[in-house]
Scaffold this motif. Structure first.
Motif, short mmCIF file in Angstrom:
data_model
loop_
_atom_site.label_atom_id
_atom_site.label_comp_id
_atom_site.label_asym_id
_atom_site.label_seq_id
_atom_site.Cartn_x
_atom_site.Cartn_y
_atom_site.Cartn_z
N SER A 63 44.89 41.27 45.58
CA SER A 63 45.84 40.82 44.56
C SER A 63 45.33 40.98 43.13
O SER A 63 46.01 40.58 42.20
N GLY A 64 44.13 41.53 42.97
CA GLY A 64 43.58 41.68 41.63
C GLY A 64 44.33 42.70 40.81
O GLY A 64 44.77 43.73 41.34
N ARG A 65 44.51 42.42 39.53
CA ARG A 65 45.18 43.34 38.59
C ARG A 65 44.46 43.23 37.25
O ARG A 65 44.02 42.15 36.86
N SER A 66 44.38 44.34 36.53
CA SER A 66 43.79 44.31 35.19
C SER A 66 44.86 43.93 34.17
O SER A 66 46.03 43.73 34.52
N LEU A 67 44.46 43.85 32.91
CA LEU A 67 45.40 43.51 31.84
C LEU A 67 46.43 44.60 31.59
O LEU A 67 47.48 44.34 31.03
N ASP A 68 46.12 45.83 31.99
CA ASP A 68 47.05 46.93 31.76
C ASP A 68 48.24 46.81 32.70
O ASP A 68 48.09 46.52 33.89
N ASP A 69 49.43 47.04 32.18
CA ASP A 69 50.66 46.88 32.95
C ASP A 69 50.75 47.81 34.16
O ASP A 69 51.34 47.47 35.17
N ASP A 70 50.16 48.98 34.05
CA ASP A 70 50.28 49.97 35.13
C ASP A 70 49.06 50.00 36.04
O ASP A 70 48.82 50.96 36.74
N SER A 71 48.29 48.92 36.07
CA SER A 71 47.05 48.91 36.85
C SER A 71 47.33 48.85 38.34
O SER A 71 48.37 48.38 38.79
N GLU A 72 46.36 49.34 39.09
CA GLU A 72 46.43 49.31 40.55
C GLU A 72 45.80 48.02 41.05
O GLU A 72 44.93 47.44 40.40
N SER A 73 46.20 47.58 42.23
CA SER A 73 45.61 46.38 42.82
C SER A 73 44.20 46.66 43.31
O SER A 73 43.86 47.80 43.63
N PHE A 74 43.40 45.59 43.37
CA PHE A 74 42.06 45.70 43.92
C PHE A 74 41.73 44.40 44.65
O PHE A 74 42.42 43.39 44.50
N TRP A 75 40.67 44.44 45.46
CA TRP A 75 40.22 43.24 46.15
C TRP A 75 39.71 42.25 45.12
O TRP A 75 38.99 42.62 44.20
N PHE A 76 40.06 40.97 45.30
CA PHE A 76 39.81 39.95 44.29
C PHE A 76 39.44 38.64 44.98
O PHE A 76 40.01 38.28 46.01
N ALA A 77 38.48 37.92 44.38
CA ALA A 77 38.14 36.56 44.84
C ALA A 77 37.80 35.73 43.60
O ALA A 77 36.90 36.09 42.84
N ASP A 78 38.53 34.64 43.40
CA ASP A 78 38.28 33.74 42.28
C ASP A 78 36.98 32.98 42.53
O ASP A 78 36.77 32.42 43.60
N LEU A 79 36.10 32.97 41.55
CA LEU A 79 34.80 32.29 41.68
C LEU A 79 34.66 31.15 40.68
O LEU A 79 33.58 30.56 40.55
N SER A 80 35.72 30.82 39.98
CA SER A 80 35.62 29.85 38.88
C SER A 80 35.21 28.46 39.34
O SER A 80 34.62 27.71 38.57
N HIS A 81 35.48 28.09 40.59
CA HIS A 81 35.14 26.76 41.08
C HIS A 81 34.02 26.80 42.11
O HIS A 81 34.02 26.04 43.07
N THR A 82 33.07 27.70 41.89
CA THR A 82 31.91 27.84 42.77
C THR A 82 30.65 27.62 41.94
O THR A 82 30.71 27.31 40.75
N PHE A 83 29.51 27.84 42.56
CA PHE A 83 28.23 27.73 41.87
C PHE A 83 28.01 28.89 40.88
O PHE A 83 27.16 28.81 39.99
N ALA A 84 28.78 29.98 41.01
CA ALA A 84 28.53 31.21 40.27
C ALA A 84 28.57 31.05 38.74
O ALA A 84 27.67 31.54 38.06
N PRO A 85 29.59 30.41 38.15
CA PRO A 85 29.62 30.35 36.68
C PRO A 85 28.36 29.75 36.05
O PRO A 85 27.81 30.32 35.09
N ALA A 86 27.88 28.65 36.58
CA ALA A 86 26.70 28.00 36.00
C ALA A 86 25.46 28.88 36.15
O ALA A 86 24.64 28.99 35.22
#
Length: 164
Positions: free
Chosen positions: A29-52
Protein backbone atom coordinates in the motif's frame (compact mmCIF):
# COMPACT_ATOMS: atom_id res chain seq x y z
CA UNK A 1 24.28 13.76 0.77
CA UNK A 2 25.95 11.83 3.56
CA UNK A 3 26.67 8.09 3.35
CA UNK A 4 27.37 6.16 6.55
CA UNK A 5 28.44 2.52 6.70
CA UNK A 6 27.73 0.54 9.90
CA UNK A 7 25.09 3.14 10.71
CA UNK A 8 23.31 1.35 13.56
CA UNK A 9 25.15 -0.54 16.32
CA UNK A 10 25.25 -4.23 15.32
CA UNK A 11 22.76 -5.44 17.97
CA UNK A 12 20.25 -2.74 16.97
CA UNK A 13 20.67 -3.50 13.25
CA UNK A 14 20.07 -7.21 13.96
CA UNK A 15 16.99 -6.37 16.03
CA UNK A 16 15.60 -4.16 13.22
CA UNK A 17 16.35 -6.75 10.56
CA UNK A 18 14.62 -9.50 12.55
CA UNK A 19 11.65 -7.22 13.27
CA UNK A 20 11.21 -6.55 9.55
CA UNK A 21 11.32 -10.28 8.81
CA UNK A 22 9.03 -11.56 11.56
CA UNK A 23 6.93 -8.82 13.14
CA UNK A 24 6.42 -5.92 10.74
CA UNK A 25 2.93 -5.62 9.26
CA UNK A 26 3.71 -5.42 5.54
CA UNK A 27 1.10 -4.34 3.00
CA UNK A 28 1.33 -3.49 -0.69
CA UNK A 29 0.00 0.00 0.00
CA UNK A 30 3.01 2.32 -0.01
CA UNK A 31 2.88 5.39 -2.28
CA UNK A 32 5.25 8.32 -2.76
CA UNK A 33 4.24 11.98 -2.79
CA UNK A 34 4.06 11.95 -6.59
CA UNK A 35 0.53 11.48 -7.91
CA UNK A 36 1.54 8.91 -10.52
CA UNK A 37 3.67 6.75 -8.21
CA UNK A 38 3.56 2.98 -8.18
CA UNK A 39 2.68 0.97 -5.08
CA UNK A 40 5.38 -0.69 -3.02
CA UNK A 41 5.61 -2.91 0.05
CA UNK A 42 5.16 -0.78 3.17
CA UNK A 43 5.26 -1.20 6.95
CA UNK A 44 4.65 1.66 9.39
CA UNK A 45 7.36 1.76 12.07
CA UNK A 46 6.34 4.94 13.87
CA UNK A 47 5.11 3.10 16.99
CA UNK A 48 8.05 0.70 17.33
CA UNK A 49 11.53 0.89 18.85
CA UNK A 50 12.92 2.08 15.48
CA UNK A 51 12.41 5.89 15.69
CA UNK A 52 14.31 6.29 18.97
CA UNK A 53 17.17 4.01 17.86
CA UNK A 54 17.53 5.74 14.49
CA UNK A 55 17.45 9.17 16.10
CA UNK A 56 20.14 8.06 18.58
CA UNK A 57 22.29 6.74 15.71
CA UNK A 58 21.91 10.00 13.80
CA UNK A 59 22.94 11.93 16.92
CA UNK A 60 26.00 9.67 17.36
CA UNK A 61 26.97 10.51 13.76
CA UNK A 62 26.60 14.25 14.44
CA UNK A 63 23.24 14.73 12.74
CA UNK A 64 20.68 16.68 14.78
CA UNK A 65 17.01 15.70 14.75
CA UNK A 66 14.48 18.30 15.88
CA UNK A 67 11.29 16.66 14.59
CA UNK A 68 10.45 13.20 13.24
CA UNK A 69 8.00 13.36 10.33
CA UNK A 70 7.65 9.67 9.39
CA UNK A 71 9.32 6.29 9.91
CA UNK A 72 8.43 3.32 7.74
CA UNK A 73 9.89 0.36 5.88
CA UNK A 74 9.90 0.03 2.10
CA UNK A 75 10.10 -3.29 0.30
CA UNK A 76 10.78 -4.29 -3.28
CA UNK A 77 10.54 -7.78 -4.69
CA UNK A 78 12.46 -8.94 -7.73
CA UNK A 79 11.91 -7.02 -10.96
CA UNK A 80 9.83 -4.40 -9.04
CA UNK A 81 11.36 -1.01 -9.76
CA UNK A 82 10.29 2.14 -8.00
CA UNK A 83 9.56 5.36 -9.87
CA UNK A 84 11.46 8.60 -9.45
CA UNK A 85 9.98 10.61 -6.60
CA UNK A 86 10.74 13.07 -3.82
CA UNK A 87 10.19 12.48 -0.11
CA UNK A 88 9.39 16.13 0.67
CA UNK A 89 8.05 19.08 -1.27
CA UNK A 90 9.26 21.77 1.14
CA UNK A 91 12.81 22.66 2.22
CA UNK A 92 14.20 21.51 5.56
CA UNK A 93 13.02 17.88 5.57
CA UNK A 94 15.69 15.22 5.24
CA UNK A 95 15.50 11.48 4.73
CA UNK A 96 17.74 8.90 6.33
CA UNK A 97 17.43 5.75 4.20
CA UNK A 98 18.79 2.62 5.88
CA UNK A 99 19.44 -0.60 3.93
CA UNK A 100 18.13 -3.45 6.08
CA UNK A 101 18.94 -6.75 4.40
CA UNK A 102 21.35 -9.01 6.30
CA UNK A 103 23.17 -9.78 3.07
CA UNK A 104 23.33 -8.17 -0.36
CA UNK A 105 25.24 -9.36 -3.42
CA UNK A 106 26.24 -6.98 -6.18
CA UNK A 107 24.60 -9.15 -8.85
CA UNK A 108 21.20 -8.65 -7.15
CA UNK A 109 21.13 -4.99 -8.26
CA UNK A 110 18.65 -2.97 -6.21
CA UNK A 111 20.70 0.24 -5.98
CA UNK A 112 19.09 3.57 -5.18
CA UNK A 113 19.51 6.06 -8.01
CA UNK A 114 19.62 9.77 -7.16
CA UNK A 115 19.29 12.49 -9.76
CA UNK A 116 21.34 15.41 -8.55
CA UNK A 117 20.02 18.92 -9.29
CA UNK A 118 22.87 19.77 -11.63
CA UNK A 119 22.72 16.55 -13.65
CA UNK A 120 20.74 15.62 -16.74
CA UNK A 121 18.49 12.52 -16.76
CA UNK A 122 21.42 10.34 -17.88
CA UNK A 123 23.57 11.30 -14.90
CA UNK A 124 23.08 10.46 -11.28
CA UNK A 125 24.45 8.77 -8.21
CA UNK A 126 23.97 5.06 -7.47
CA UNK A 127 24.02 3.90 -3.84
CA UNK A 128 24.39 0.15 -3.39
CA UNK A 129 22.10 -1.44 -0.76
CA UNK A 130 24.79 -2.84 1.50
CA UNK A 131 23.59 -4.03 4.92
CA UNK A 132 23.42 -1.34 7.59
CA UNK A 133 24.42 1.45 5.22
CA UNK A 134 22.55 4.75 5.57
CA UNK A 135 22.25 7.62 3.16
CA UNK A 136 21.03 10.99 4.43
CA UNK A 137 19.73 13.44 1.85
CA UNK A 138 17.51 16.45 1.22
CA UNK A 139 13.97 15.07 0.91
CA UNK A 140 13.44 17.13 -2.27
CA UNK A 141 16.13 15.15 -4.13
CA UNK A 142 14.59 12.94 -6.83
CA UNK A 143 15.45 9.26 -6.41
CA UNK A 144 14.18 5.73 -6.92
CA UNK A 145 14.86 2.23 -5.74
CA UNK A 146 16.03 0.13 -8.69
CA UNK A 147 14.60 -3.35 -9.01
CA UNK A 148 16.37 -6.32 -7.50
CA UNK A 149 17.43 -8.81 -10.16
CA UNK A 150 15.07 -11.64 -11.09
CA UNK A 151 17.51 -14.08 -9.44
CA UNK A 152 16.84 -12.46 -6.04
CA UNK A 153 13.93 -14.20 -4.27
CA UNK A 154 13.60 -12.07 -1.14
CA UNK A 155 12.47 -8.55 -0.34
CA UNK A 156 14.90 -5.63 -0.66
CA UNK A 157 14.19 -3.76 2.57
CA UNK A 158 14.92 -0.17 3.53
CA UNK A 159 13.76 2.03 6.38
CA UNK A 160 12.94 5.67 5.62
CA UNK A 161 13.32 8.07 8.55
CA UNK A 162 12.08 11.53 7.57
CA UNK A 163 13.10 14.38 9.85
CA UNK A 164 13.94 18.02 10.21
Amino acid sequence: MLILNSFLPSPIFSKLSEFLKAEAHWSFSGRSLDDDSESFWFADLSHTFAPAEIQAALNRHGVAVEKIHAVYANGQSRAQSGGFHVDAKVPGIQTCLIYCNDEWKEQWGGATLFITPDSNPCDGCFITPEPNKAVIFDGRLRHKGCAPDSSYTGLRKTVAFKFS
